[in-house]
Design an enzyme around this catalytic site. Structure first.
Site, PDB file in Angstrom:
ATOM      1  N   HIS A  15     -38.693 -30.675  16.628  1.00 59.94           N
ATOM      2  CA  HIS A  15     -40.073 -31.123  16.814  1.00 59.94           C
ATOM      3  C   HIS A  15     -41.101 -30.081  16.364  1.00 59.94           C
ATOM      4  CE1 HIS A  15     -39.845 -29.053  20.854  1.00 59.94           C
ATOM      5  NE2 HIS A  15     -41.106 -28.778  20.559  1.00 59.94           N
ATOM      6  N   ASP A  64     -32.655 -32.025  18.853  1.00 52.85           N
ATOM      7  CA  ASP A  64     -33.934 -31.324  18.702  1.00 52.85           C
ATOM      8  C   ASP A  64     -33.735 -29.941  18.099  1.00 52.85           C
ATOM      9  OD1 ASP A  64     -36.693 -31.125  18.757  1.00 52.85           O
ATOM     10  OD2 ASP A  64     -36.735 -30.210  20.750  1.00 52.85           O
ATOM     11  N   SER A  77     -41.606 -23.334  22.019  1.00 57.95           N
ATOM     12  CA  SER A  77     -40.574 -24.218  21.469  1.00 57.95           C
ATOM     13  C   SER A  77     -39.899 -23.571  20.266  1.00 57.95           C
ATOM     14  CB  SER A  77     -41.191 -25.547  21.037  1.00 57.95           C
ATOM     15  OG  SER A  77     -41.585 -26.308  22.141  1.00 57.95           O
TER      16      SER A  77
END
Length: 517
Positions: free
Chosen positions: A133, A163, A258
């Site tokens: 992402h 992911d 992230s």
């Protein structure tokens, strides 16, 4: 020249030849290693000296060792088409960055949107792992190290189901974060989170592992049934193959973390930070990281195959709840109830039936679906797994050979390319691997790379390029590697990319398409 001098010269020359030959063989062997095996060689020659921080917590050595290998990832997105619907995904960016909405969209259409995240260097020749992402649909990906060196990265592969994504930059001798073993981590153990949160520079936070094997539903949104990682309807591929088995931590993780590193107290990578559970959108107690043992498999697949090789059991299931146990008369509290067995799948071949209870996988107790999904997610088609199950109250064991996705349908490296070439490469939205010598012989070509994955929204997807196409030339240049493709894209003229190749059926293919950069 006397005999002694001649003998000495001969010995020196012979030693140099032998050493050169050894190095050539050694380098070829190194190229074929997994990232984990490469790191064993790297850290054998470059010991970190980091010791476990137990007793009085002291994370200074771990922080010093890991921080240089955690990078800042900056992405740029085109705003083309953002005003076509009120449900545009760019609405989220507008709200986050405080951009005007509604009437201001037409004015901003030509302005790119930027976002950022983190990544972890796992090999000194420039491979970087991050979240899918963080880089999904990005037109440009820039990587900034802690020493301010900046590189433009190309996307090697990405997998929405875990992911995860793998990037490659052209740097050499880069700082590396040591891969650990996520199977060995324990609840209550000290951990460190590294990244670039909230627009800040390199940041380290500490906490403990709060839980393991967490499933929080961020990758499974929209699924209509459980068990999709391993099966589906009798005549269709599963809706999703999402794998969620997160490491939960109370180390502070925020937006921008992230793709960053979660390490143990020794500075070994045990997870890739991916999500937070928060009512406000910022840190409120818990973060979630993808276990590194799953990461190792996914990134090795990207390099070796160009996409993720996923094995399937071929069942749909539901977790056992007190209500289900009462309804079916079970005494078990752990395990997964088999709702259906996919025709032609591994489970059917092994003799499993509807109503069986899966209790263990490779000797590990199945306390919930994350245990099964992560274990299978770390395997490939053809791998064998040992499954323990109960039928009519009796426990049985069976060895299954996992099957590929197709079984469910029927029942780069040092060459410097221009920035524009890298941008075009990423816009293609595809992954490649070198065509084998046998494949080239079958198709009667002397060069070629195989298209192994076509990502939604990319140029290849728009123009209908399919997986399996062998591309032999790009812009008139023969291509045999991913780097050849990128270099050849640098010769793009008048924004038109020209491809030549051979379809899987052997037909000649020529394509020309426009690209903006």
């Amino acid at each position: 020249m006397n005999k002694v001098g001649l003998t000495l010269l001969t010995a020196v020359f012979g030693g140099a030849v032998a050493l050169g030959g050894y190095k050539l063989i050694e380098n070829k062997k190194f190229d074929g290693m997994s990232f984990e095996d490469k790191q064993k060689v790297y850290f054998a020659n470059n010991p970190t000296g980091v010791m476990s921080s137990t007793g009085n917590p002291d994370f200074t050595q771990a922080a010093a060792a890991v921080s240089p290998g955690v990078v800042h990832i900056k992405t740029t997105y085109s705003r083309k088409g953002s005003q076509q619907s009120q449900g545009s995904p760019f609405d989220m960016f507008e709200e986050f960055f405080g951009m005007p909405q509604g009437g201001g969209r037409r004015q901003m259409q030509a302005q790119p949107v930027q976002a950022s995240g983190s990544g972890v260097i796992i090999s000194d020749d420039g491979y970087i792992v991050t979240n899918n992402h963080v880089v999904e649909d990005a037109d440009k990906i820039e990587v900034v190290l802690t020493d301010k060196r900046t590189f433009e990265a190309k996307l090697i592969g990405r997998d929405p189901n875990t992911d995860l994504a793998l990037l490659k930059v052209s740097g050499k001798g880069l700082p590396v974060v040591k891969l650990g073993n996520s199977d060995n981590v324990n609840v209550g153990e000290w951990v460190l989170a590294f990244g670039y949160p909230l627009g800040l520079q390199s940041t380290v936070t500490a906490g403990i592992i709060s839980a393991k094997g967490r499933q929080i539903g961020i990758l499974n949104e929209g699924q209509q049934q459980r068990g999709n990682p391993f099966g589906g309807g009798q005549d269709q591929i599963p809706v999703s193959s999402a794998i969620e088995s997160f490491i939960q931590t109370d180390a502070v993780i925020n937006k921008g973390n992230s793709g960053g590193a979660l390490t143990n107290a020794s500075g070994e990578l045990i997870g890739i930070n991916s999500a937070i559970a928060s009512p406000t959108g910022t840190y409120a107690g818990y973060g979630f990281a993808i276990p590194v043992n799953l990461v190792k498999k996914i990134v090795d697949d990207f390099v070796e195959y160009g996409n993720v090789k996923r094995g399937y059991i071929g069942v749909t299931y539901t977790e056992i709840t007190p209500e289900l146990a009462k309804e079916k008369g079970f005494t078990d509290v752990d395990g997964l109830y088999v709702q259906d067995v996919v025709g032609g799948g591994a489970a059917e071949a092994a003799g499993l039936k509807k109503g069986d209870i899966l209790t263990k996988i490779n000797g590990k107790v199945i306390t919930g679906s994350p245990v099964l999904s992560e274990t299978i997610g770390r395997a490939r088609p053809g791998d064998k797994v040992n499954v323990t199950y109960k039928r009519d109250g009796k426990e049985k064991q069976v060895t299954m050979t996992l099957k590929g996705e197709e079984s469910l349908k029927t029942a780069s490296t040092g060459g410097k390319a221009s920035k524009s070439a890298t941008e075009i490469y990423n816009k293609l939205g595809a992954s490649f691997i070198p065509a084998s010598a046998q494949k080239k012989k079958e198709l009667g070509v002397n060069s070629g790379v195989v298209v192994t994955q076509v990502n939604r929204g990319g140029i290849f997807d728009y123009f209908g390029v399919e997986r399996g196409l062998v591309i032999t030339e790009v812009n008139g240049k023969a291509v045999n590697t991913v780097d050849d493709v990128e270099t050849a894209l640098g010769a793009t003229q008048r924004n038109i990319v020209r491809l030549k190749g051979v379809s899987p059926q052997g037909g000649a293919v020529q394509l020309s398409f426009p690209v903006e950069y």
